[in-house]
Design a protein around this motif. Structure first.
Motif, PDB file in Angstrom:
ATOM      1  N   PHE A   1     -14.612  20.283 -46.667  1.00  0.00           N
ATOM      2  CA  PHE A   1     -14.541  21.542 -47.414  1.00  0.00           C
ATOM      3  C   PHE A   1     -13.706  21.318 -48.685  1.00  0.00           C
ATOM      4  O   PHE A   1     -12.616  21.882 -48.832  1.00  0.00           O
ATOM      5  CB  PHE A   1     -13.933  22.648 -46.541  1.00  0.00           C
ATOM      6  N   PRO A   2     -14.220  20.501 -49.626  1.00  0.00           N
ATOM      7  CA  PRO A   2     -13.427  20.116 -50.797  1.00  0.00           C
ATOM      8  C   PRO A   2     -13.258  21.211 -51.851  1.00  0.00           C
ATOM      9  O   PRO A   2     -12.379  21.095 -52.707  1.00  0.00           O
ATOM     10  CB  PRO A   2     -14.231  18.946 -51.381  1.00  0.00           C
ATOM     11  N   ASN A   3     -14.030  22.252 -51.798  1.00  0.00           N
ATOM     12  CA  ASN A   3     -13.990  23.272 -52.845  1.00  0.00           C
ATOM     13  C   ASN A   3     -12.935  24.354 -52.613  1.00  0.00           C
ATOM     14  O   ASN A   3     -12.847  25.295 -53.392  1.00  0.00           O
ATOM     15  CB  ASN A   3     -15.365  23.918 -53.006  1.00  0.00           C
ATOM     16  N   LEU A   4     -12.168  24.222 -51.551  1.00  0.00           N
ATOM     17  CA  LEU A   4     -11.144  25.223 -51.267  1.00  0.00           C
ATOM     18  C   LEU A   4      -9.883  24.927 -52.076  1.00  0.00           C
ATOM     19  O   LEU A   4      -9.573  23.770 -52.361  1.00  0.00           O
ATOM     20  CB  LEU A   4     -10.833  25.247 -49.766  1.00  0.00           C
ATOM     21  N   ASP A   5      -9.163  25.951 -52.435  1.00  0.00           N
ATOM     22  CA  ASP A   5      -7.951  25.821 -53.242  1.00  0.00           C
ATOM     23  C   ASP A   5      -6.744  25.570 -52.335  1.00  0.00           C
ATOM     24  O   ASP A   5      -5.973  26.487 -52.028  1.00  0.00           O
ATOM     25  CB  ASP A   5      -7.768  27.098 -54.082  1.00  0.00           C
ATOM     26  N   TYR A   6      -6.563  24.325 -51.930  1.00  0.00           N
ATOM     27  CA  TYR A   6      -5.505  23.972 -50.989  1.00  0.00           C
ATOM     28  C   TYR A   6      -4.109  24.091 -51.603  1.00  0.00           C
ATOM     29  O   TYR A   6      -3.133  24.262 -50.892  1.00  0.00           O
ATOM     30  CB  TYR A   6      -5.717  22.550 -50.458  1.00  0.00           C
TER      31      TYR A   6
ATOM     32  N   ASP B   1      -9.428  30.227 -44.994  1.00  0.00           N
ATOM     33  CA  ASP B   1      -8.236  30.840 -45.560  1.00  0.00           C
ATOM     34  C   ASP B   1      -7.507  31.567 -44.429  1.00  0.00           C
ATOM     35  O   ASP B   1      -8.138  32.172 -43.560  1.00  0.00           O
ATOM     36  CB  ASP B   1      -8.674  31.807 -46.667  1.00  0.00           C
TER      37      ASP B   1
ATOM     38  N   SER C   1     -26.806  30.285 -48.453  1.00  0.00           N
ATOM     39  CA  SER C   1     -25.666  29.691 -49.167  1.00  0.00           C
ATOM     40  C   SER C   1     -24.404  29.728 -48.310  1.00  0.00           C
ATOM     41  O   SER C   1     -23.634  28.765 -48.275  1.00  0.00           O
ATOM     42  CB  SER C   1     -25.398  30.430 -50.475  1.00  0.00           C
TER      43      SER C   1
ATOM     44  N   ASN D   1     -22.352  26.466 -47.174  1.00  0.00           N
ATOM     45  CA  ASN D   1     -20.945  26.303 -47.556  1.00  0.00           C
ATOM     46  C   ASN D   1     -20.034  26.069 -46.360  1.00  0.00           C
ATOM     47  O   ASN D   1     -18.999  25.428 -46.478  1.00  0.00           O
ATOM     48  CB  ASN D   1     -20.451  27.520 -48.340  1.00  0.00           C
ATOM     49  N   HIS D   2     -20.423  26.591 -45.210  1.00  0.00           N
ATOM     50  CA  HIS D   2     -19.622  26.442 -43.997  1.00  0.00           C
ATOM     51  C   HIS D   2     -20.174  25.361 -43.065  1.00  0.00           C
ATOM     52  O   HIS D   2     -19.678  25.196 -41.954  1.00  0.00           O
ATOM     53  CB  HIS D   2     -19.520  27.791 -43.263  1.00  0.00           C
TER      54      HIS D   2
ATOM     55  N   ARG E   1     -22.812  14.652 -44.016  1.00  0.00           N
ATOM     56  CA  ARG E   1     -21.799  14.927 -45.049  1.00  0.00           C
ATOM     57  C   ARG E   1     -20.722  13.845 -45.057  1.00  0.00           C
ATOM     58  O   ARG E   1     -20.337  13.345 -46.105  1.00  0.00           O
ATOM     59  CB  ARG E   1     -21.188  16.307 -44.805  1.00  0.00           C
TER      60      ARG E   1
END
Length: 140
Positions: free
Chosen positions: A29-34, A76, A103, A107-108, A134
């Motif tokens: 899940f690289p698109n999350l704002d960690y 989140d 979508s 995404n999940h 993936r």
């Protein structure tokens, strides 16, 4: 040198509380704002629902599968707390009322199958295929 099927399968069985679980989920899940948000490792089919699996499915897959990357996602913290022990089918239905379902599922990394607990067998097989593909693309 390549990434073997056995290595990927071993990664997919990483347990929720394993020290590498967060890192592997962050890769998936690289698109999350960690940097600016707090994230939780979340069971897609809630942990509390494991006991509701049929005896056959519990014996076939066991807690080792249920508690592995195959049934985990990164959410989140606030989203995870609002999801709580909601069934996967109900959560996806609620989340996609105003969003594109395909979508959202992509995404999940959720397969487009019947997401009821009774269909855990098909769900977990297809989710494992999605995650394996993936991970292969990331690690290759």
């Amino acid at each position: 040198m390549g990434v073997s099927e056995e290595f990927i399968e071993e990664l997919l069985f990483t347990q929720k509380d394993d020290m590498y679980a967060f890192s592997l989920l962050a890769l998936l899940f690289p698109n999350l704002d960690y940097k600016n948000n707090e994230f939780h490792k979340d069971h897609l089919h809630p942990a509390a629902k494991f006991k509701n699996l049929s005896e056959d499915l519990q014996q076939k897959h066991g807690w080792r599968t249920y508690n592995s990357l195959k049934n985990l996602q990164m959410l989140d913290a606030n989203e995870n707390m609002s999801k709580n022990d909601e069934s996967l089918a109900d959560w996806v239905s609620k989340e996609t009322k105003l969003k594109d379902r395909i979508s959202f599922l992509e995404n999940h990394h959720i397969p487009d199958v019947d997401l009821k607990l009774e269909n855990f067998d098909e769900y977990i097989e297809q989710r494992a295929e999605i995650l394996a593909a993936r991970l292969k693309s990331i690690l290759a």
